[in-house]
Design an enzyme around this catalytic site. Structure first.
Site, short mmCIF file in Angstrom:
data_model
loop_
_atom_site.label_atom_id
_atom_site.label_comp_id
_atom_site.label_asym_id
_atom_site.label_seq_id
_atom_site.Cartn_x
_atom_site.Cartn_y
_atom_site.Cartn_z
CE LYS A 181 -24.95 -0.25 4.79
NZ LYS A 181 -25.66 0.82 4.44
CG HIS A 232 -36.38 -22.23 12.42
ND1 HIS A 232 -36.51 -21.29 11.20
CD2 HIS A 232 -37.58 -21.92 13.49
CE1 HIS A 232 -37.69 -21.62 11.08
NE2 HIS A 232 -38.50 -22.50 12.50
#
Ligand code: XMP
Length: 525
Positions: free
Chosen positions: A381, A182
């Site tokens: 955000k 990953h």
């Protein structure tokens, strides 16, 4: 799917827990990308989306299981670069003629080291540095049970790990790349470099900047709204504030903000928000003081879900009233963010468990029959904060901790009374003041006081007290999904407890909440 003039990268989600991190890494490279679940991506979608590159995420499935998630066949014929990650690698090999096995002793979870083969490729530019103390190998993060046992025709092996002989593979001719680990997680230190190489090879210009986003968003808002009126529920939080300023820049006084004071706000909050938006930004703003309505309806209610639903219902009533009062607003603006939009992949097909009906307060539009303006739908955000800065919102405002729609109602477990709210407001203000004075505010994701539904005995002066107990909460988090409690020093906690008890009448005991999330949640209700 969003219309944008930027080159687009498509992330096909196979259900990995960390798919959103892939998007984060790409956004950091100023590359526009969207995440779509595998079962929504068919050939027609691919044609309409026209990606410049595609990434297959990881996922919990196994290519052997019946109905295993697969990409649409056409994706391999688009002629664009593809990067497969973990399950994404396995599914790519499976589809293109390689082999995947469930291996005895070949599962790998956690840290692993990949060493290079003799074959080099620009996808690994900046990797396998022999001078970095790792002896030319690179740390990566693995999380796989199955593994590729035979690569598909046309692929070469660029890196191997002890349990993944095909840890990094590439088909240079077709620009297909596939890794077993990953690269999006922090524990793969050179992961970001791999994405950088991939998007460079795919020809992305890296022109997804906040300045460009702002201009595009303004154009889109104007197109969408025309000469209609918009109302925007302003909560004083970062998301709705940034959305309001952006929409105001686009359509001026066609926008009216409605700031609903439900009597559950923090000390001085209403004045701050009204001063900032009405006086500083000169926006049409309705300050709807509806505290009697909300607090009246909440009287005697102690169940958290009933509280949320009551507040949600009243928000709708108040909004409806004001949508009419501005002369018929047809659009409702919301500060919805990308993480709220991404559809999660459910392999069971069932709905996920509702822990809290969080979004009821935001879920106004269906019931109100209004059209939505959501200019932050594509942003995370931290990107919203960057956009806020770009729009000139003060740093102190942009860095504010999140505050939930139901406000102090969910920081007052049990029954809500005006007396309790008043004590809570004053105690919370002292606590936040302490945090600011000690320079800790920006290190903390969210900090607040909660008033507990009990009184305890104390002694002050020579007298007995029987007053409320407070819980202080402070957590660190990246996205509010998981969190850890903030490790204040004992000195800080002692000083804060003393200040609160001395300065706030009605409190004689202070606890600090050391629960992480999970198992706790950030709010007490
Ligand atoms: P929890 O308590 O679920 O909170 O760990 C995660 C984040 O969501 C906020 N939160 C809410 N926000 N309506 C909101 O608008 C709600 O009902 C609500 N409940 C929790 C919470 O403040 C934290 O930032």
């Amino acid at each position: 799917m969003t219309q944008t003039s930027h080159d687009r990268l498509l992330i096909i989600d196979f259900g990995s827990q960390v798919t959103q991190l892939i998007a984060r890494r790409l956004r950091e490279l100023n590359v526009y990308c969207e995440i779509h679940p595998f079962n929504r991506v068919d050939d027609a979608f691919l044609t309409a989306f026209a990606p410049r590159a595609v990434i297959f995420s990881g996922g919990p499935a196994s290519v052997f299981t019946e109905g295993a998630p697969m990409p649409p066949a056409g994706v391999f014929d688009l002629g664009v670069p593809i990067l497969g990650i973990c399950y994404g690698q396995q599914v790519m090999m499976h589809c293109l003629g390689g082999k995947v096995e469930r291996g005895h002793g070949t599962a790998e979870f956690g840290r692993a080291y990949v060493t290079p083969t003799a074959t080099t490729h620009p996808i690994l530019s900046g990797w396998f540095d022999t001078d970095d103390g790792n002896g030319g190998r690179e740390q990566v993060w693995m999380s796989h049970g199955d593994h590729v046992s035979e690569i598909a025709p046309g692929f070469q092996v660029l890196g191997t790990s002890p349990n993944a002989p095909f840890a990094i593979t590439a088909n240079p001719e077709r620009h297909f790349y596939a890794v077993q680990f990953h690269p999006e997680v922090h524990h793969t230190p050179k992961g970001a470099k791999l994405y950088e190489n991939f998007v460079r090879l795919a020809g992305f210009k890296g022109d997804w900047t906040m300045g460009a986003y702002r201009e595009e968003a303004i154009r889109k808002i104007r197109e969408q709204v025309g000469d209609q009126k918009v109302i925007c529920g302003l909560s004083g939080g970062v998301d709705s504030s940034v959305a309001a300023v952006l929409i105001h820049e686009a359509i001026g006084d066609q926008l009216t903000c409605v700031f609903v004071d439900h009597g559950l706000l923090r000390l001085g909050e209403a004045e701050q928000v009204v001063t900032m938006f009405r006086d500083h930004y000169n926006m049409p703003l309705i300050h709807a003081d509806e505290s009697d309505l909300f607090l009246g309806a909440l009287e005697g209610i102690s169940d958290p879900e009933v509280k949320r639903k009551t507040i949600g219902r009243l928000f709708i009533e108040v909004f409806e009233k004001h949508a009419k009062s501005v002369g018929g607003a047809t659009f409702l603006a919301q500060g919805t963010l990308y993480p709220d939009v991404i559809e999660s992949v459910s392999f069971s097909g069932g709905p996920s468990v509702t822990i809290k009906s969080h979004h009821n307060v935001g879920g106004l539009p269906e019931k109100m029959g209004m059209k939505l303006v959501e200019p932050l739908r594509e942003l995370f955000k931290d990107e919203v904060r960057a956009l806020g800065r770009e729009l000139g919102l003060p740093d102190a405002f942009i860095g504010r901790h999140p505050f939930p729609g139901p406000g102090l109602a969910i920081r007052c477990p049990g029954e809500i009374t005006r007396e309790k709210l008043d004590i809570l407001r004053r105690a919370d203000a002292v606590y936040i003041d302490q945090i600011r004075k000690h320079g800790l505010y920006d290190e903390i994701w969210q900090a607040f006081a909660a008033i507990l539904p009990m009184r305890t005995v104390g002694v002050m002066g020579d007298g007995r007290t029987y007053d409320y107990a407070l819980a202080l909460r402070a957590v660190t988090s990246v996205d509010g999904m998981t969190a850890d409690y903030y490790p204040f020093t004992h000195d800080f906690l002692g000083e804060t407890a003393t200040r609160i008890i001395n300065e706030v009448q009605g409190v004689n005991r202070v606890f600090y909440d050391c629960t992480s999330k999970p198992p706790g949640t950030i709010e007490l209700e």
